[in-house]
Design an enzyme around this catalytic site. Structure first.
Site, PDB file in Angstrom:
ATOM      1  N   SER A 161       0.852  -1.194   0.151  1.00 11.92           N
ATOM      2  CA  SER A 161      -0.111  -0.078  -0.033  1.00 11.92           C
ATOM      3  C   SER A 161       0.877   1.281  -0.106  1.00 11.92           C
ATOM      4  CB  SER A 161      -0.663  -0.239   1.156  1.00 11.92           C
ATOM      5  OG  SER A 161      -1.326   1.228   1.416  1.00 11.92           O
ATOM      6  N   TYR A 197      -2.326  -1.650  10.313  1.00 10.93           N
ATOM      7  CA  TYR A 197      -2.248  -1.807   8.717  1.00 10.93           C
ATOM      8  C   TYR A 197      -1.218  -1.157   8.033  1.00 10.93           C
ATOM      9  CZ  TYR A 197      -3.740  -1.415   3.933  1.00 10.93           C
ATOM     10  OH  TYR A 197      -3.912  -1.639   2.722  1.00 10.93           O
TER      11      TYR A 197
HETATM   12  N1  NAP Z   1      -8.403  -0.024  -1.913  1.00  4.82           N
HETATM   13  C1  NAP Z   1      -7.571   0.660  -1.728  1.00  4.82           C
HETATM   14  O1  NAP Z   1      -7.581   1.986  -1.463  1.00  4.82           O
HETATM   15  C2  NAP Z   1      -6.261  -0.092  -1.394  1.00  4.82           C
HETATM   16  C3  NAP Z   1      -5.142   0.923  -1.085  1.00  4.82           C
HETATM   17  C4  NAP Z   1      -3.852   0.306  -0.606  1.00  4.82           C
HETATM   18  C5  NAP Z   1      -3.921  -1.107  -0.512  1.00  4.82           C
HETATM   19  N2  NAP Z   1      -4.814  -2.151  -0.932  1.00  4.82           N
HETATM   20  C6  NAP Z   1      -4.707  -3.394  -0.813  1.00  4.82           C
HETATM   21  O2  NAP Z   1      -5.094  -4.090  -1.845  1.00  4.82           O
HETATM   22  C7  NAP Z   1      -5.489  -5.392  -1.445  1.00  4.82           C
HETATM   23  C8  NAP Z   1      -6.846  -5.765  -2.118  1.00  4.82           C
HETATM   24  O3  NAP Z   1      -7.697  -4.954  -1.528  1.00  4.82           O
HETATM   25  P1  NAP Z   1      -9.057  -4.171  -2.254  1.00  4.82           P
HETATM   26  O4  NAP Z   1      -8.829  -2.898  -2.254  1.00  4.82           O
HETATM   27  O5  NAP Z   1      -9.117  -4.843  -3.687  1.00  4.82           O
HETATM   28  O6  NAP Z   1     -10.317  -4.734  -1.177  1.00  4.82           O
HETATM   29  P2  NAP Z   1     -11.293  -5.548  -1.220  1.00  4.82           P
HETATM   30  O7  NAP Z   1     -12.209  -5.355  -2.439  1.00  4.82           O
HETATM   31  O8  NAP Z   1     -11.952  -5.534   0.169  1.00  4.82           O
HETATM   32  O9  NAP Z   1     -10.844  -6.964  -1.582  1.00  4.82           O
HETATM   33  C9  NAP Z   1     -10.165  -7.879  -0.466  1.00  4.82           C
HETATM   34  C10 NAP Z   1     -10.033  -9.156  -1.066  1.00  4.82           C
HETATM   35  O10 NAP Z   1      -9.257  -9.739   0.203  1.00  4.82           O
HETATM   36  C11 NAP Z   1     -10.089 -11.300   0.235  1.00  4.82           C
HETATM   37  N3  NAP Z   1      -9.933 -11.362   1.890  1.00  4.82           N
HETATM   38  C12 NAP Z   1     -10.186 -10.587   2.757  1.00  4.82           C
HETATM   39  N4  NAP Z   1      -9.987 -11.212   3.992  1.00  4.82           N
HETATM   40  C13 NAP Z   1      -9.688 -12.453   3.684  1.00  4.82           C
HETATM   41  C14 NAP Z   1      -9.276 -13.696   4.131  1.00  4.82           C
HETATM   42  N5  NAP Z   1      -9.459 -14.002   5.698  1.00  4.82           N
HETATM   43  N6  NAP Z   1      -9.111 -14.690   3.539  1.00  4.82           N
HETATM   44  C15 NAP Z   1      -9.096 -14.769   2.127  1.00  4.82           C
HETATM   45  N7  NAP Z   1      -9.113 -13.825   1.538  1.00  4.82           N
HETATM   46  C16 NAP Z   1      -9.616 -12.727   2.279  1.00  4.82           C
HETATM   47  C17 NAP Z   1     -11.617 -10.534   0.068  1.00  4.82           C
HETATM   48  O11 NAP Z   1     -12.354 -11.550  -0.240  1.00  4.82           O
HETATM   49  P3  NAP Z   1     -13.215 -12.259   0.923  1.00  4.82           P
HETATM   50  O12 NAP Z   1     -14.207 -11.549   1.603  1.00  4.82           O
HETATM   51  O13 NAP Z   1     -14.361 -12.987   0.155  1.00  4.82           O
HETATM   52  O14 NAP Z   1     -12.435 -13.292   1.676  1.00  4.82           O
HETATM   53  C18 NAP Z   1     -11.254  -9.747  -1.053  1.00  4.82           C
HETATM   54  O15 NAP Z   1     -11.369 -10.759  -2.299  1.00  4.82           O
HETATM   55  C19 NAP Z   1      -5.251  -5.441  -0.070  1.00  4.82           C
HETATM   56  O16 NAP Z   1      -4.068  -6.006   0.431  1.00  4.82           O
HETATM   57  C20 NAP Z   1      -5.340  -4.090   0.517  1.00  4.82           C
HETATM   58  O17 NAP Z   1      -4.563  -4.005   1.647  1.00  4.82           O
HETATM   59  C21 NAP Z   1      -5.950  -1.406  -0.918  1.00  4.82           C
END
Ligand code: NAP
Length: 264
Positions: A140, A153
Site C-alpha cells: 500500500s 495496517y
Molecule cells: N483499495 C485501496 O484503496 C487499497 C489501497 C492500498 C492497498 N490496498 C490493498 O489491496 C489489496 C486488495 O484490497 P482491495 O482494495 O481490492 O479490497 P477488497 O475489495 O476488500 O478486496 C479484498 C480481498 O481480500 C479477500 N480477503 C479478505 N480477508 C480474507 C481472508 N481472511 N481470507 C481470504 N481472503 C480474504 C476478500 O475476499 P473475501 O471477503 O471473499 O474473503 C477480497 O477478495 C489489500 O491487500 C489491500 O490492503 C487497497
C-alpha cells in the site's frame, strides 16, 4: 503470461478480481482464492465465458493459521504448478488503535503478513527450479510511512514492502521476479471494510482495473516495486523530503481528519 498458471489471493472483489481478469486477458490460467465461494464461482464462470483459459477457485480463509500450507497442498492435490503468485488478499482498519479487538488485529497480521510470507516460502522453490515466474505482493502507499489511526495496517504493509524488496534483490539472476505493488486509494470494498463510517473522496481514487494493470506491468518489467495512485509522487516526495517526525505529524493530521470525516 500466456499459458502460465497464476494464483490470485483475494480474487473475489476489487484489485484481486481485476488481476484475475487482466491475467486471463493475457492468456494465463487461474486459481482464484478468497472466502466468498459464490463470488469466486461467478467470477470464474464469467472469465471462462470471456477467455479461453482454465479457471479454478479455492474458497479459503487465509487469516487462519496453517491456511498457507493447506492452500499449497490443495494445489498439489489438483496437480497444479503455480508459476505466478499474486498475494493480494488483505484488509485494514481505520480508527484509534484501541477501537478494534485484538482478534481483528491478529487476523490482520496473520493475513497481511504471515500467510503472505508462508505462501512465498512454499511456492518459491518450484519457481526457482524452473527459473521463471514470480510473485506480486500487494502492499500500500501506507507502507511508506507510519499512519496514525491505521497503525497496525500501515506497519503490516511496510513489512510487505521491505520483505518484497529484499526478496527481489536475493532473487536477481535466478529468472524469478518479486514485485511489490503499492496502491494508493482505489475504488474497492477496502474503505467499507476499514471503517464504514468514513466517507472517502472517490474523485482521487483509481479504478481496480488500472491498479492491477500497473502491478502486472511492473512485474513484467521486473521492477522491485511500483506505486499507483493519483497522489503517488507527492507521497514519495514527502516521504523523502520530510524528517520522520514531520512526516508522522503530517500523516497523523491527515488521517485524524479522514477518520473524523473532516475535509482534508
Ligand atoms: N483499495 C485501496 O484503496 C487499497 C489501497 C492500498 C492497498 N490496498 C490493498 O489491496 C489489496 C486488495 O484490497 P482491495 O482494495 O481490492 O479490497 P477488497 O475489495 O476488500 O478486496 C479484498 C480481498 O481480500 C479477500 N480477503 C479478505 N480477508 C480474507 C481472508 N481472511 N481470507 C481470504 N481472503 C480474504 C476478500 O475476499 P473475501 O471477503 O471473499 O474473503 C477480497 O477478495 C489489500 O491487500 C489491500 O490492503 C487497497
Amino acid at each position: 503470461m500466456k499459458s502460465k498458471t497464476v494464483l490470485v489471493t483475494g480474487a473475489s472483489s476489487g484489485i484481486g478480481e481485476a488481476f484475475a481478469y487482466e491475467c486471463a486477458k493475457r492468456g494465463a490460467n487461474l486459481i482464484l482464492v478468497a472466502r466468498s465461494e459464490d463470488s469466486l464461482s461467478n467470477i470464474a464462470t464469467k472469465i471462462n465465458e470471456l477467455y479461453p483459459v482454465d479457471t479454478n477457485f479455492i474458497p479459503m480463509d487465509l487469516s487462519v493459521e496453517g491456511s498457507a500450507q493447506k492452500l499449497f497442498d490443495k494445489t498439489k492435490e489438483m496437480g497444479i504448478e503455480v508459476e505466478i503468485l499474486i498475494n493480494n488478499a488483505g484488509f485494514g482498519k481505520w480508527g484509534s488503535f484501541e477501537s478494534f479487538t485484538l482478534e481483528t488485529y491478529r487476523d490482520m497480521l496473520q493475513l497481511n503478513i504471515n500467510t503472505l510470507t508462508e505462501l512465498c516460502y512454499l511456492f518459491l522453490p518450484e519457481m526457482r527450479l524452473k527459473k521463471t515466474g514470480g510473485i506480486i505482493n500487494v502492499a500500500s502507499g501506507a507502507a511508506l510511512m507510519p499512519v496514525p489511526y491505521a497503525g497496525v495496517y500501515s506497519a503490516s504493509k511496510s513489512y510487505v514492502l521491505n520483505f518484497s524488496e529484499a526478496l527481489h534483490n536475493e532473487l536477481q539472476g535466478t529468472g524469478v521476479t518479486v514485485t511489490c505493488l503499492c496502491p494508493g486509494g482505489t475504488k474497492t470494498n477496502f474503505a467499507e471494510v476499514a471503517n464504514n463510517q468514513v466517507k472517502v473522496d472517490e474523485s482521487i481514487y483509481e479504478t481496480a482495473e488500472y491498479v492491477a494493470q500497473v502491478g502486472l506491468e511492473g512485474f513484467l518489467s521486473q521492477k522491485s516495486y511500483v506505486l499507483s495512485g493519483k497522489q503517488k509522487w507527492a507521497l514519495v516526495l514527502l516521504s523523502r523530503l520530510l524528517s520522520r517526525a514531520q512526516l508522522l505529524r503530517l500523516s497523523g493530521k491527515v488521517f485524524k481528519r479522514i477518520v473524523s470525516n473532516e475535509k482534508t
